[in-house]
Design an enzyme around this catalytic site. Sequence first.
Site, short mmCIF file in Angstrom:
data_model
loop_
_atom_site.label_atom_id
_atom_site.label_comp_id
_atom_site.label_asym_id
_atom_site.label_seq_id
_atom_site.Cartn_x
_atom_site.Cartn_y
_atom_site.Cartn_z
N ASP A 1 -6.87 -114.08 4.41
CA ASP A 1 -7.26 -114.74 5.78
C ASP A 1 -8.18 -113.95 6.45
OD1 ASP A 1 -5.78 -112.31 6.20
OD2 ASP A 1 -4.55 -113.14 7.74
N GLU A 2 -8.89 -112.89 5.78
CA GLU A 2 -10.18 -111.94 6.42
C GLU A 2 -11.12 -112.13 5.39
OE1 GLU A 2 -8.87 -108.07 7.74
OE2 GLU A 2 -6.85 -108.81 7.75
#
Length: 411
Positions: free
Chosen positions: A105-106
Site C-alpha cells: 500500500d505504499e
Amino acid sequence: MDRVIFHCDLNSFYASVELLSHPELRHRPVAVCGDPASRHGIILAKNEPAKAFQVKTAETIWQAKRKCPDLTLLPAHHGLYRDFSRKVNSLYQEYTDLVEPFGIDESWLDVTGTLHLFGGDGAVLADRLRDEVRGRFGLTISVGVSFNKVFAKLGSDYKKPDVTTVITRDNFQKIVWPLPVTDLLYVGRAAAQTFQQFGVHTIGDLAAFDREQLFRLLGKNGVQLHDFASGEDHSPVASAGQYTPPKSIGNGYTFPDDLQGREKIRAGVAQLADQVATRLRRHGMKCQGVSLAIRDPNFRDISRQTRLDPPTDLARELTQAAMELADSCWNMSNPVRALTVTAIYLIPIEEAGAQLDLFSAGLDVKRQRLERLEVAMDAIRAKYGPGAIAPASTPRDPGQERHAPPPGGGK
C-alpha cells in the site's frame, strides 16, 4: 538541484477496499481481521472511525472489541488488495517510470525528471495524484513530498488521511526533528532501546548525537540512521518493475493449538524452514544466518539469531540451526503459540558457491544429494501445487496464520 520524491501511502488500505462494497458502513468503526474460530483473531486493518477508539493493527479481536463494542468485523480478501495495488501503481507510472513499491500500500515516486511535464510544482502534482486515486478507485492516499525517500515517507505519515505534506531543506528541522526517533525509517526495537539509554528521544536528538559514537554503538546501521535524521539520505528510487533482491526471507505461523514438547516444536520449525528454503531458491539466494522468534500464549516474544557457515538454502540445515537456537533459549515444556523462521544475511547463489570454493574442494556428496532432492521438491510443487509434497515432520492440518506480510501491511 534537489530531487523531488513522493511517498504515496494508501490510507487504511484493506479497510478502504472492503468499504467499497459496504458503503453503508463508511462512517461506522470497521476492522478487517482473520478468522476468530481458527485463532486468527488479529486486526489487519481499520478505518478512521475505528482508529478514534484506539483500535490498533495486530491486536486481538477481543482487545479491539473491548475498546469498541460496536466494531464491525469484515473478512480479508488479499487477492483483491493485490489487484488494487497493481492498478494504483500503474497510475503512478503515468507520471514517472521511477516507482518503487514499499509493501502493498505504499510507493516512492521520483518525479524529478518529469515534474516539468505536469506544471513544475511538487505539491500541486501530489494533490493531483490524490484526486486521481480518489476519482478512479474510490480510495485515498496521503503523500509526502521531499528531497529524499526517508523524509518523503515521514511526510506521508505526518498527517492522515488524504493530505499532502511537503518537507523541504528549509522546514525539515521544524517538522522532522521534534518527531519521536521511533518514527524514523528502520529504527527497530533494539536501536530504540539503545537510543533511550543515551537520551536520544527525538529525530533531532539523533541528528545531534556524535556520529562516531553511533558507529561504536550500532555499527554501520547507526551511521546510516544518523544520516537519515540529518537529511543525508541519497538512496535512489528504483525503476518500476525493477527486481530488488530481498534482504531477508521469513515465514511465521500462529498455530491453532499451542505447541508443547520438543518434537512438536521441531515439527513447526521444520515446516517454516521448508517454506523459507523454497523461497530462497526461488530468489536464487542463500543465507548466511537464521533468526528464530517464539511467541507464548500471553503474546510474549523472544528471538535469537545465529550465523551459518557455509551459506545454505536447505530446509534441513535451516531447521537444525533454528532448533539449536530454540534449545538455547526455550524450555520445551512451555507452550508455544507462534513461531517465525527468517533467513538473514542473504547472498546470491553464485557468490555462495565462490565462497565455498575458497575453503573446500567442493560440496560433499551428501549435501549435493540434499540440494538435488529439494530442487526436485520445488519442481513437484510447481506442477501440482504447494501442498503436493512436504517434509514428513510437517503437521498435517496446521490451520495457520501467516506473520510475514510485505512491509507496510494493510494498516
